[in-house]
Design an enzyme around this catalytic site. Structure first.
Site, PDB file in Angstrom:
ATOM      1  N   THR A 159       0.589  -1.568  -0.115  1.00 14.69           N
ATOM      2  CA  THR A 159       0.181  -0.030  -0.073  1.00 14.69           C
ATOM      3  C   THR A 159       0.812   1.545   0.054  1.00 14.69           C
ATOM      4  O   THR A 159       0.531   1.983  -0.460  1.00 14.69           O
ATOM      5  CB  THR A 159      -0.973   0.146   1.461  1.00 14.69           C
ATOM      6  OG1 THR A 159      -1.803  -0.915   1.262  1.00 14.69           O
ATOM      7  CG2 THR A 159      -2.153   1.439   1.017  1.00 14.69           C
ATOM      8  N   ASP A 174       2.539  -8.160  10.781  1.00 10.50           N
ATOM      9  CA  ASP A 174       3.821  -8.692  10.820  1.00 10.50           C
ATOM     10  C   ASP A 174       4.563  -7.997  11.119  1.00 10.50           C
ATOM     11  O   ASP A 174       5.668  -8.338  11.412  1.00 10.50           O
ATOM     12  CB  ASP A 174       3.874  -9.042   9.362  1.00 10.50           C
ATOM     13  CG  ASP A 174       2.920 -10.384   8.544  1.00 10.50           C
ATOM     14  OD1 ASP A 174       1.846 -11.314   9.324  1.00 10.50           O
ATOM     15  OD2 ASP A 174       3.671 -10.403   6.720  1.00 10.50           O
TER      16      ASP A 174
HETATM   17  N1  LIG Z   1       4.392  -1.618  -6.358  1.00 13.33           N
HETATM   18  C1  LIG Z   1       3.392  -1.305  -6.180  1.00 13.33           C
HETATM   19  N2  LIG Z   1       3.025  -0.127  -6.778  1.00 13.33           N
HETATM   20  C2  LIG Z   1       1.040   0.461  -6.960  1.00 13.33           C
HETATM   21  N3  LIG Z   1       0.785  -0.050  -5.460  1.00 13.33           N
HETATM   22  C3  LIG Z   1       1.026  -1.589  -4.962  1.00 13.33           C
HETATM   23  C4  LIG Z   1       2.197  -1.877  -5.520  1.00 13.33           C
HETATM   24  N4  LIG Z   1       2.272  -2.910  -4.568  1.00 13.33           N
HETATM   25  C5  LIG Z   1       0.960  -3.238  -4.057  1.00 13.33           C
HETATM   26  N5  LIG Z   1       0.240  -1.842  -4.122  1.00 13.33           N
HETATM   27  C6  LIG Z   1      -0.983  -2.375  -4.309  1.00 13.33           C
HETATM   28  O1  LIG Z   1      -1.782  -2.197  -2.970  1.00 13.33           O
HETATM   29  C7  LIG Z   1      -2.227  -2.861  -2.405  1.00 13.33           C
HETATM   30  C8  LIG Z   1      -2.154  -3.931  -0.778  1.00 13.33           C
HETATM   31  O2  LIG Z   1      -0.692  -3.790  -1.559  1.00 13.33           O
HETATM   32  P1  LIG Z   1      -0.765  -5.329  -0.378  1.00 13.33           P
HETATM   33  O3  LIG Z   1      -2.117  -6.370  -0.822  1.00 13.33           O
HETATM   34  O4  LIG Z   1       0.358  -6.104  -0.825  1.00 13.33           O
HETATM   35  O5  LIG Z   1      -0.994  -5.385   1.545  1.00 13.33           O
HETATM   36  P2  LIG Z   1      -0.169  -4.438   2.193  1.00 13.33           P
HETATM   37  O6  LIG Z   1      -0.283  -3.130   1.700  1.00 13.33           O
HETATM   38  O7  LIG Z   1       1.480  -4.767   1.187  1.00 13.33           O
HETATM   39  O8  LIG Z   1      -0.750  -5.108   3.547  1.00 13.33           O
HETATM   40  P3  LIG Z   1      -0.502  -6.668   4.191  1.00 13.33           P
HETATM   41  O9  LIG Z   1       0.799  -6.978   2.780  1.00 13.33           O
HETATM   42  O10 LIG Z   1       0.445  -6.172   5.162  1.00 13.33           O
HETATM   43  O11 LIG Z   1      -1.690  -7.161   4.456  1.00 13.33           O
HETATM   44  C9  LIG Z   1      -3.364  -3.750  -2.870  1.00 13.33           C
HETATM   45  O12 LIG Z   1      -4.107  -2.509  -4.193  1.00 13.33           O
HETATM   46  C10 LIG Z   1      -1.732  -3.015  -4.301  1.00 13.33           C
HETATM   47  O13 LIG Z   1      -2.368  -3.663  -5.425  1.00 13.33           O
HETATM   48  O1  LIG Z   2      -4.700 -14.480   3.143  1.00 15.83           O
HETATM   49  P1  LIG Z   2      -4.593 -12.890   2.919  1.00 15.83           P
HETATM   50  O2  LIG Z   2      -5.892 -11.581   3.170  1.00 15.83           O
HETATM   51  O3  LIG Z   2      -4.145 -12.630   1.559  1.00 15.83           O
HETATM   52  O4  LIG Z   2      -3.518 -12.368   4.721  1.00 15.83           O
HETATM   53  C1  LIG Z   2      -2.562 -13.085   3.755  1.00 15.83           C
HETATM   54  C2  LIG Z   2      -1.229 -12.802   4.844  1.00 15.83           C
HETATM   55  O5  LIG Z   2      -1.375 -10.950   4.675  1.00 15.83           O
HETATM   56  C3  LIG Z   2      -0.479 -10.614   6.533  1.00 15.83           C
HETATM   57  O6  LIG Z   2      -0.735 -11.022   7.735  1.00 15.83           O
HETATM   58  C4  LIG Z   2      -0.046  -9.787   5.916  1.00 15.83           C
HETATM   59  O7  LIG Z   2      -0.624  -8.622   6.428  1.00 15.83           O
HETATM   60  C5  LIG Z   2       0.595 -12.017   6.222  1.00 15.83           C
HETATM   61  O8  LIG Z   2       0.814 -12.596   6.718  1.00 15.83           O
HETATM   62  C6  LIG Z   2      -0.224 -13.408   4.591  1.00 15.83           C
HETATM   63  O9  LIG Z   2       0.292 -13.876   4.188  1.00 15.83           O
END
Ligand SMILES: Nc1ncnc2c1ncn2[C@@H]1O[C@H](COP(=O)(O)OP(=O)(O)OP(=O)(O)O)[C@@H](O)[C@H]1O
Ligand SMILES: O=P(O)(O)OC[C@H]1O[C@](O)(CO)[C@@H](O)[C@@H]1O
Ligand SMILES: [Mg+2]
Length: 468
Positions: free
Chosen positions: A204, A232
């Site tokens: 995000t 995490d």
């Molecule tokens: N490099 C990137 N550039 C633009 N948008 C991104 C990028 N990586 C992820 N996103 C967007 O950010 C949002 C959340 O990304 P992701 O599913 O990886 O979760 P996160 O924010 O890392 O949270 P978590 O992993 O803790 O659950 C999604 O809508 C995804 O498309």
């Molecule tokens: O099943 P979902 O909603 O993609 O989430 C799982 C992932 O979310 C996390 O908790 C990160 O938010 C990771 O530890 C895990 O891999």
């Protein structure tokens, strides 16, 4: 940006505190609307008129208030922190603000996986904007980034969010994927939002950097702030992420249950899988807090099963000594040891993250195979507990709730003061503004060379798998 202290503070020599010994600091620059919007209007902070606050001397934070990243110093000089020392702007209300509350339109979005406290942050953003600054146009974007362009924003008020901090998850809903930069920024313009609060994890934050850059490119009077959310605890620079403590607390229940099951069986193994894609903070903290764990496996360290110094040998000894053992495995541990089909090697979630295989199920089956092979005539039980979603789909505990409140309010103060493209978070216990890009790039992994991991190993007595 390295500034001399005098430059950074604009203090005259006689005002400089005499006991200050830093000759210069590396003050991380936070972008400001005034950097690219010509002649933005300024207003006096409405807290001046707020009967609950009565701002006195020192109430308002100025650009000379900083938080140092490194507070541990070794006077003998053996250990040298970065020089010049890294510093960030201290969070808090500023005397002068860059938004007229009457024309402020704020948008709040939650993205990625769940984390305890998301609803508290939303609640406190709404209540803070409303009560502290008199903002009345506050909107929730539904279902993550894609909601900007695919759903109608929902108008939020303190009355509506009143009880949200008691609920797990995110009332706004969240999602992965759906990041379409132009559509998102077009929607921000279309709806006339001039403040965007983005709650999410590392992915995000990387998306938020792109939104912020595009907004700057278009020279829009729109403040963008990232509020780091990750159960995490894998976001760097900040002390810890909200919801992490709640998750560790919840994990205790699973470990205790695994312990009871293991103790009550002949040669019983209690196996618990905990969240942690690429970092083992939850597993580590849960292990240290519980003391019932015999072995903790995390993504940051490799392990092996068979042979001298391997996991099976260790467990065999534990079963001989104690009759039972408890094993905690972070979800990202041992992923490269689990056989994958070609299709599984390619499988990604909506955001592009590699889909992990279930290390717990794999481990359970490997343990059974091992025991049946080496001890075919002896009883053996593995009880596998997978509390994955139970530890994150709960409301935040009291400590995390307070943390979420301070985080939300500090974020609002920064945005109202005209700062943009930043993340708010605690550094050494003090709330600071950190450049968004810096947070998006930083990673917080378990340092297996530091004392915490050594504690884990001394508490569990687990093998080092050939590391030392
Ligand atoms: N490099 C990137 N550039 C633009 N948008 C991104 C990028 N990586 C992820 N996103 C967007 O950010 C949002 C959340 O990304 P992701 O599913 O990886 O979760 P996160 O924010 O890392 O949270 P978590 O992993 O803790 O659950 C999604 O809508 C995804 O498309
Ligand atoms: O099943 P979902 O909603 O993609 O989430 C799982 C992932 O979310 C996390 O908790 C990160 O938010 C990771 O530890 C895990 O891999
Ligand atoms: Mg992530």
């Amino acid at each position: 940006m390295a500034l001399s202290l005098l430059e950074a503070t604009n203090l005259t020599t006689h005002q400089q505190p005499s006991n200050l010994s830093f000759s210069s600091i590396n003050l991380r620059n936070i972008s400001h609307l005034a950097d690219y919007v010509s002649n933005p209007n300024t207003y006096t902070n409405p807290l001046d008129q707020n009967s609950f606050y009565h701002p006195s001397d020192g109430f308002y934070i100025t650009h000379t208030d900083i938080i140092l990243r490194q507070i541990a110093h070794d006077l003998s000089g053996t250990f040298s922190p970065p020089s010049p020392p890294l510093a960030y702007l201290r969070a808090g209300p500023r005397k002068q603000i860059f938004y007229d509350p009457k024309t402020t339109r704020a948008a709040i979005v939650t993205c990625g996986g769940l984390c305890p406290g998301m609803n508290t942050v939303i609640r406190e953003l709404v209540v803070g904007l409303w009560e502290l600054y008199g903002v009345r146009q506050i909107y929730g974007i539904q279902a993550g980034y894609r909601g900007f362009y695919s759903r109608e924003p929902v108008e939020l008020s303190p009355k509506m969010v009143h009880k949200w901090h008691k609920r797990g998850g995110t009332v706004l809903e969240t999602s992965r994927g759906g990041f379409d930069l132009n559509k998102i920024v077009d929607a921000i313009q279309h709806h006339g939002f001039n403040q965007v609060y983005i709650i999410g994890g590392d992915g995000t934050m990387r998306g938020a950097v792109k939104i912020f850059n595009e907004i700057q490119q278009r020279k829009l009077h729109v403040g963008v702030v990232g509020i780091p959310k990750t159960v995490d605890n894998d976001v760097g620079i900040i002390d810890r992420s909200f919801g992490f403590q709640t998750a560790v607390e919840m994990a205790q229940q699973a470990i205790s249950a695994a312990h009871v099951e293991a103790e009550s069986a002949v040669n019983g193994i209690g196996l618990v899988k905990l969240m942690g894609r690429s970092t083992g903070h939850i597993a580590l903290h849960a292990t240290l807090s519980s003391r019932d764990v015999d072995c903790c496996l995390i993504p940051e360290t490799e392990f092996y099963l068979e042979g001298k110094g391997g996991l099976f040998e260790f467990l065999e000894n534990r079963l001989k000594e104690n009759g039972h053992a408890v094993l905690v495995v972070a979800e990202g541990a041992g992923q490269d040891m689990i056989p994958r089909t070609d299709a599984q090697k390619e499988e990604r979630d909506e955001s592009g993250n590699l889909v992990f295989l279930d290390v717990g199920s794999w481990m359970k089956s490997e343990l059974k195979k091992w025991w049946d092979r080496d001890h075919p005539d002896e009883l053996f039980t593995v009880k596998y507990i997978d509390p994955t979603y139970m530890i994150r789909a709960v409301p935040a505990n009291a400590t995390d709730n307070l943390y979420c409140t301070l985080l939300a309010h500090s974020s609002i103060h920064g945005v109202m003061a005209g700062y943009t493209g930043f993340v708010c978070g605690p550094i050494n216990g003090n709330y600071a503004y950190i450049p968004l890009e810096e947070v998006a790039q930083a990673k917080h992994e378990v340092d297996t060379r530091d004392h915490k991991w050594a504690w884990v190993r001394s508490v569990t007595n687990q093998p080092d798998f050939g590391k030392s």
